[in-house]
Design a protein around this motif. Structure first.
Motif, PDB file in Angstrom:
ATOM      1  N   LEU A 162       0.829  -1.202   0.000  1.00 49.89           N
ATOM      2  CA  LEU A 162       0.000   0.000   0.000  1.00 49.89           C
ATOM      3  C   LEU A 162       0.868   1.259   0.000  1.00 49.89           C
ATOM      4  CD1 LEU A 162      -2.817  -1.091   2.477  1.00 49.89           C
ATOM      5  CD2 LEU A 162      -2.915  -1.009  -0.018  1.00 49.89           C
ATOM      6  N   PHE A 163       1.966   1.243   0.754  1.00 45.00           N
ATOM      7  CA  PHE A 163       2.882   2.384   0.772  1.00 45.00           C
ATOM      8  C   PHE A 163       3.432   2.640  -0.637  1.00 45.00           C
ATOM      9  CE2 PHE A 163       7.008   4.372   0.958  1.00 45.00           C
ATOM     10  CZ  PHE A 163       6.807   5.427   1.834  1.00 45.00           C
ATOM     11  N   ASN A 164       3.823   1.583  -1.339  1.00 38.56           N
ATOM     12  CA  ASN A 164       4.364   1.736  -2.696  1.00 38.56           C
ATOM     13  C   ASN A 164       3.322   2.305  -3.651  1.00 38.56           C
ATOM     14  OD1 ASN A 164       6.892   0.839  -1.929  1.00 38.56           O
ATOM     15  ND2 ASN A 164       6.467  -1.282  -2.477  1.00 38.56           N
ATOM     16  N   ARG A 165       2.058   1.881  -3.506  1.00 43.04           N
ATOM     17  CA  ARG A 165       0.991   2.445  -4.348  1.00 43.04           C
ATOM     18  C   ARG A 165       0.800   3.924  -4.023  1.00 43.04           C
ATOM     19  NH1 ARG A 165      -3.572  -2.032  -3.359  1.00 43.04           N
ATOM     20  NH2 ARG A 165      -2.395  -3.829  -4.077  1.00 43.04           N
ATOM     21  N   GLY A 166       0.850   4.265  -2.733  1.00 42.50           N
ATOM     22  CA  GLY A 166       0.716   5.667  -2.329  1.00 42.50           C
ATOM     23  C   GLY A 166       1.847   6.523  -2.879  1.00 42.50           C
ATOM     24  N   SER A 167       3.064   5.980  -2.841  1.00 40.11           N
ATOM     25  CA  SER A 167       4.210   6.700  -3.407  1.00 40.11           C
ATOM     26  C   SER A 167       4.045   6.887  -4.906  1.00 40.11           C
ATOM     27  CB  SER A 167       5.507   5.944  -3.122  1.00 40.11           C
ATOM     28  OG  SER A 167       5.810   5.995  -1.754  1.00 40.11           O
ATOM     29  N   SER A 168       3.525   5.869  -5.565  1.00 40.65           N
ATOM     30  CA  SER A 168       3.278   5.952  -7.002  1.00 40.65           C
ATOM     31  C   SER A 168       2.210   7.008  -7.308  1.00 40.65           C
ATOM     32  CB  SER A 168       2.854   4.581  -7.520  1.00 40.65           C
ATOM     33  OG  SER A 168       2.535   4.636  -8.873  1.00 40.65           O
ATOM     34  N   TRP A 169       1.189   7.079  -6.471  1.00 39.29           N
ATOM     35  CA  TRP A 169       0.125   8.070  -6.651  1.00 39.29           C
ATOM     36  C   TRP A 169       0.682   9.485  -6.600  1.00 39.29           C
ATOM     37  CZ3 TRP A 169      -1.278  11.496  -2.650  1.00 39.29           C
ATOM     38  CH2 TRP A 169      -2.319  12.359  -2.963  1.00 39.29           C
ATOM     39  N   LEU A 170       1.641   9.741  -5.720  1.00 38.64           N
ATOM     40  CA  LEU A 170       2.235  11.079  -5.620  1.00 38.64           C
ATOM     41  C   LEU A 170       2.695  11.571  -6.985  1.00 38.64           C
ATOM     42  CD1 LEU A 170       4.448  10.640  -2.423  1.00 38.64           C
ATOM     43  CD2 LEU A 170       2.429  12.108  -2.614  1.00 38.64           C
ATOM     44  N   LYS A 214      -8.363   5.787  -6.165  1.00 45.83           N
ATOM     45  CA  LYS A 214      -8.263   5.099  -7.452  1.00 45.83           C
ATOM     46  C   LYS A 214      -6.883   4.481  -7.633  1.00 45.83           C
ATOM     47  CE  LYS A 214      -8.931   5.746 -12.379  1.00 45.83           C
ATOM     48  NZ  LYS A 214      -9.209   6.677 -13.464  1.00 45.83           N
ATOM     49  N   LYS A 215      -5.848   5.226  -7.292  1.00 42.64           N
ATOM     50  CA  LYS A 215      -4.474   4.748  -7.475  1.00 42.64           C
ATOM     51  C   LYS A 215      -4.117   3.661  -6.467  1.00 42.64           C
ATOM     52  CE  LYS A 215      -0.546   5.060  -9.616  1.00 42.64           C
ATOM     53  NZ  LYS A 215      -0.368   4.725 -11.003  1.00 42.64           N
ATOM     54  N   MET A 216      -4.790   3.633  -5.319  1.00 43.21           N
ATOM     55  CA  MET A 216      -4.483   2.645  -4.282  1.00 43.21           C
ATOM     56  C   MET A 216      -5.069   1.279  -4.581  1.00 43.21           C
ATOM     57  SD  MET A 216      -2.464   3.988  -2.129  1.00 43.21           S
ATOM     58  CE  MET A 216      -2.547   2.768  -0.849  1.00 43.21           C
ATOM     59  N   GLN A 217      -5.972   1.191  -5.531  1.00 44.03           N
ATOM     60  CA  GLN A 217      -6.533  -0.118  -5.893  1.00 44.03           C
ATOM     61  C   GLN A 217      -5.475  -0.940  -6.613  1.00 44.03           C
ATOM     62  OE1 GLN A 217      -9.979   0.902  -8.182  1.00 44.03           O
ATOM     63  NE2 GLN A 217     -11.162   1.491  -6.384  1.00 44.03           N
ATOM     64  N   PRO A 218      -5.491  -2.256  -6.379  1.00 44.47           N
ATOM     65  CA  PRO A 218      -4.482  -3.092  -7.039  1.00 44.47           C
ATOM     66  C   PRO A 218      -4.639  -3.049  -8.556  1.00 44.47           C
ATOM     67  CG  PRO A 218      -6.070  -4.443  -5.837  1.00 44.47           C
ATOM     68  CD  PRO A 218      -6.414  -3.018  -5.563  1.00 44.47           C
ATOM     69  N   ALA A 219      -3.522  -3.162  -9.234  1.00 42.88           N
ATOM     70  CA  ALA A 219      -3.549  -3.185 -10.699  1.00 42.88           C
ATOM     71  C   ALA A 219      -4.282  -4.430 -11.161  1.00 42.88           C
ATOM     72  CB  ALA A 219      -2.130  -3.169 -11.249  1.00 42.88           C
TER      73      ALA A 219
END
Length: 172
Positions: free
Chosen positions: A41-49, A159-164
């Motif tokens: 989840l942290f990696n998805r949050g970082s990606s969202w930034l 939206k970005k936190m949802q799994p690919a």
């Protein structure tokens, strides 16, 4: 480029603006259940930034994967609207955001909205309709803050936190 927009005649009911009882600050908080490890989840949050902010390295003041914390300090534009609906720049609103990650959930908090003037002007002052310097356009500014938090930042993060989506290769 991020902007908060509002229609000229759109009314804000100040009671819909969430105010933290302990701090007295306009505060948006939400816990979102999302399957995944804290690190995932942290990696998805970082990606969202990188998708939400033009300069994510400047916006994110803290990115600590071990504690599962991202702290953000940023700003967005607000506008004045005339009677014809034309908009003009009214300045910038600074804000803080914090995203905390745990196993299968994360929490987002957005607060400390400050109108950028020569000195800091807390946005909570716009909620006082009895103030001697009250200006009706403050309702529009509050609406733009509400719109930014509820309709731009939080939905974009969710939206970005949802799994690919996993695509299966076709057997043939």
């Amino acid at each position: 480029m991020m902007t908060a927009s509002a229609q000229m005649n759109q009314e804000v009911v100040s009671s819909t603006i969430p105010v933290d009882e302990a701090t007295g600050l306009i505060t948006y908080k939400e816990v979102i259940e999302e399957p995944g490890t804290k690190d995932t989840l942290f990696n998805r949050g970082s990606s969202w930034l990188h998708t939400f902010y033009p300069n994510p390295w400047d916006a994110a003041k803290v990115r600590d994967q071990s504690s599962g914390l991202i702290k953000i300090q940023h700003q967005f534009k607000i506008y004045d609207y005339d009677e014809l609906g034309n908009k003009s720049d009214a300045g910038m609103v600074l804000y803080n955001a914090k995203i905390e990650f745990r196993e299968n959930r994360y929490r987002v908090q957005i607060d400390n909205f400050v109108y950028k003037l020569v000195s800091r002007y807390p946005a909570e002052r716009w909620m006082d309709k009895t103030a001697p310097d009250y200006d009706p356009k403050w309702e529009s500014y509050l609406n733009q803050i509400d719109n930014f938090a509820k309709n731009e930042l939080i939905p974009s993060l969710k939206k970005k936190m949802q799994p690919a989506k996993q695509y299966k290769e076709e057997d043939w």
